[in-house]
Design a protein around this motif. Sequence first.
Motif, PDB file in Angstrom:
ATOM      1  N   LEU A  77       0.963  -1.197  -0.111  1.00 52.24           N
ATOM      2  CA  LEU A  77       0.121   0.012  -0.045  1.00 52.24           C
ATOM      3  C   LEU A  77       0.898   1.251  -0.001  1.00 52.24           C
ATOM      4  CD1 LEU A  77      -2.801  -0.931   2.420  1.00 52.24           C
ATOM      5  CD2 LEU A  77      -2.787  -1.053   0.178  1.00 52.24           C
ATOM      6  N   ARG A  92      -5.998   4.887   4.578  1.00 50.54           N
ATOM      7  CA  ARG A  92      -6.447   4.698   5.855  1.00 50.54           C
ATOM      8  C   ARG A  92      -6.948   6.068   6.767  1.00 50.54           C
ATOM      9  NH1 ARG A  92      -2.195  -0.399   7.231  1.00 50.54           N
ATOM     10  NH2 ARG A  92      -3.465  -1.889   5.900  1.00 50.54           N
ATOM     11  N   PHE A 213     -12.261  -9.673  -4.162  1.00 50.26           N
ATOM     12  CA  PHE A 213     -12.137  -8.543  -3.300  1.00 50.26           C
ATOM     13  C   PHE A 213     -11.649  -7.172  -3.965  1.00 50.26           C
ATOM     14  CE2 PHE A 213      -9.224  -5.873  -0.377  1.00 50.26           C
ATOM     15  CZ  PHE A 213     -10.017  -5.674   0.581  1.00 50.26           C
ATOM     16  N   GLN A 214     -10.677  -7.282  -4.975  1.00 47.49           N
ATOM     17  CA  GLN A 214     -10.198  -6.022  -5.801  1.00 47.49           C
ATOM     18  C   GLN A 214     -11.240  -5.666  -6.667  1.00 47.49           C
ATOM     19  OE1 GLN A 214      -7.130  -5.027  -5.880  1.00 47.49           O
ATOM     20  NE2 GLN A 214      -8.142  -3.308  -6.864  1.00 47.49           N
TER      21      GLN A 214
HETATM   22  C1  IPE Z   1      -6.687  -2.374  -0.479  1.00 50.38           C
HETATM   23  O1  IPE Z   1      -6.575  -3.374   0.468  1.00 50.38           O
HETATM   24  C2  IPE Z   1      -5.790  -2.625  -1.671  1.00 50.38           C
HETATM   25  C3  IPE Z   1      -6.357  -3.600  -2.211  1.00 50.38           C
HETATM   26  C4  IPE Z   1      -5.705  -4.679  -2.408  1.00 50.38           C
HETATM   27  C5  IPE Z   1      -7.512  -3.670  -3.011  1.00 50.38           C
HETATM   28  P1  IPE Z   1      -7.459  -3.616   2.081  1.00 50.38           P
HETATM   29  O2  IPE Z   1      -8.790  -2.844   1.824  1.00 50.38           O
HETATM   30  O3  IPE Z   1      -7.301  -4.785   2.508  1.00 50.38           O
HETATM   31  O4  IPE Z   1      -6.594  -2.444   2.735  1.00 50.38           O
HETATM   32  P2  IPE Z   1      -6.669  -2.082   4.357  1.00 50.38           P
HETATM   33  O5  IPE Z   1      -5.546  -2.934   4.865  1.00 50.38           O
HETATM   34  O6  IPE Z   1      -8.028  -2.429   4.851  1.00 50.38           O
HETATM   35  O7  IPE Z   1      -6.392  -0.515   4.456  1.00 50.38           O
END
Ligand code: IPE
Length: 293
Positions: A77, A92, A213-214
Motif C-alpha cells: 500500500l 486509511r 475483493f479487488q
Molecule cells: C486495499 O486493501 C488494496 C487492495 C488490494 C484492494 P485493503 O482494503 O485490505 O486495505 P486495508 O488494509 O483495509 O487498509
Amino acid sequence: MLKNLNKIAKDTNFFLRKYLKKQKYSGLLNAMNYGLFPGGKKIRSKILIDAGKIFNVNYSKLIIIGAAVECVHAYSLIHDDLPSMDNDLIRREKPSTHVKFGEATAILAGNSLLALAFEILSDKKLNLKVKTKNILIKKLSKCAGHAGIAGGQFLDLYFEKKNIPFKKIVNMQLKKTGKLFGYCSSVPAIIKNSSEKKINAFEAIGSDIGLLFQIVDDLIDYKGDSKKVGKKTKKDIKLGKATLISLLGYKKTVIYSEKLIIKIQKKIMKYGKQSKDLKETINYILSRANEQL
Ligand code: IPE
Ligand code: IPE
Ligand code: MG
Ligand code: MG
Ligand code: MG
C-alpha cells in the motif's frame, strides 16, 4: 460488522506492535509504524483464521503468519500510493506515508516492512517444523515478487489508458491481489501437511476471493464516498486504470462479481459446518460494495 474481524485485527496489531517495539532503533521505524497502524481491516488475516478452522490449526500461530502477511500488504500500500504509482495522498483516513515522511523514506519503509515479513516467518516465536516454515517462506516470497504483487502492480500501471481484454485484466488482478489471498487460504492446509491437490484447491479458492475483493474495491472506487472509505475514490477513471468496470461497465461488473461468489461458495460447500466463517467472510466482501456507497 463481520464476526471476529475486530478481534483478529486487535490480536494481529498487538503482535506487530510488540514485534516492532523490540526492533533496534532506526530512522525508518516511525514510517514503518505509520504504514502499519492504525487502520487496516486485516481481511487477509481473517481468511487465514477462517481456513484455519477448516483444518483445525492453532489460532496464535496463524496470527503470527497473518502479521507477516499484513507487513507485505502494508508495504504494497505504501508503494501503491507513491507519486510514480497511483499518486494517492490519503490512505486509511490519513496522509499517505510518502506525504508524511517524504518519498525516499516511504520507499525504504516499504522495503523494510517487506523484509520484516520474512523475519517474522523465520522467527522462533512461530513454532512450526523447519520444513513447513521453508514452504511458507518460499510461497510468500512468490506472492510478493514478480509473479505476484509486484508483477501485478507492474501490469496495473502498464495497462493504464489502454484497451485491455477481459482475461488480461483478471490475470493482473489475480497477481496483484489474488495471490496473497490464495496464500492465506492455503497456509492451514500446508501446516497440516495436506496433499498437493488440497493445497492447490485452497490456493485457487483464495485467489478467487482476492479477485472478488479487488473487484469490490474497484466498485467502491467507482461509486464510494471518500469519507467512508478512508481513501480517495473515483481515482481509477482519472488514472485510466484497466478494470472490469472500465471494460464492461458497472452493472455487468456487479453481475460478474455475483457469479464469482457463487463459484467460490460452491467450492467451499463440501467442507460443511467448518467452512461457515469463510462463507460469512466472502459474503461480507461482496456486501462492502453496497455498504460503502
Ligand atoms: C486495499 O486493501 C488494496 C487492495 C488490494 C484492494 P485493503 O482494503 O485490505 O486495505 P486495508 O488494509 O483495509 O487498509
Ligand atoms: C492495490 O490496488 C493493490 C495492491 C496490491 C496494493 P488499488 O490501487 O486499487 O488499491 P487502493 O484502491 O489504492 O487501495
Ligand atoms: Mg494501484
Ligand atoms: Mg491505489
Ligand atoms: Mg482501488
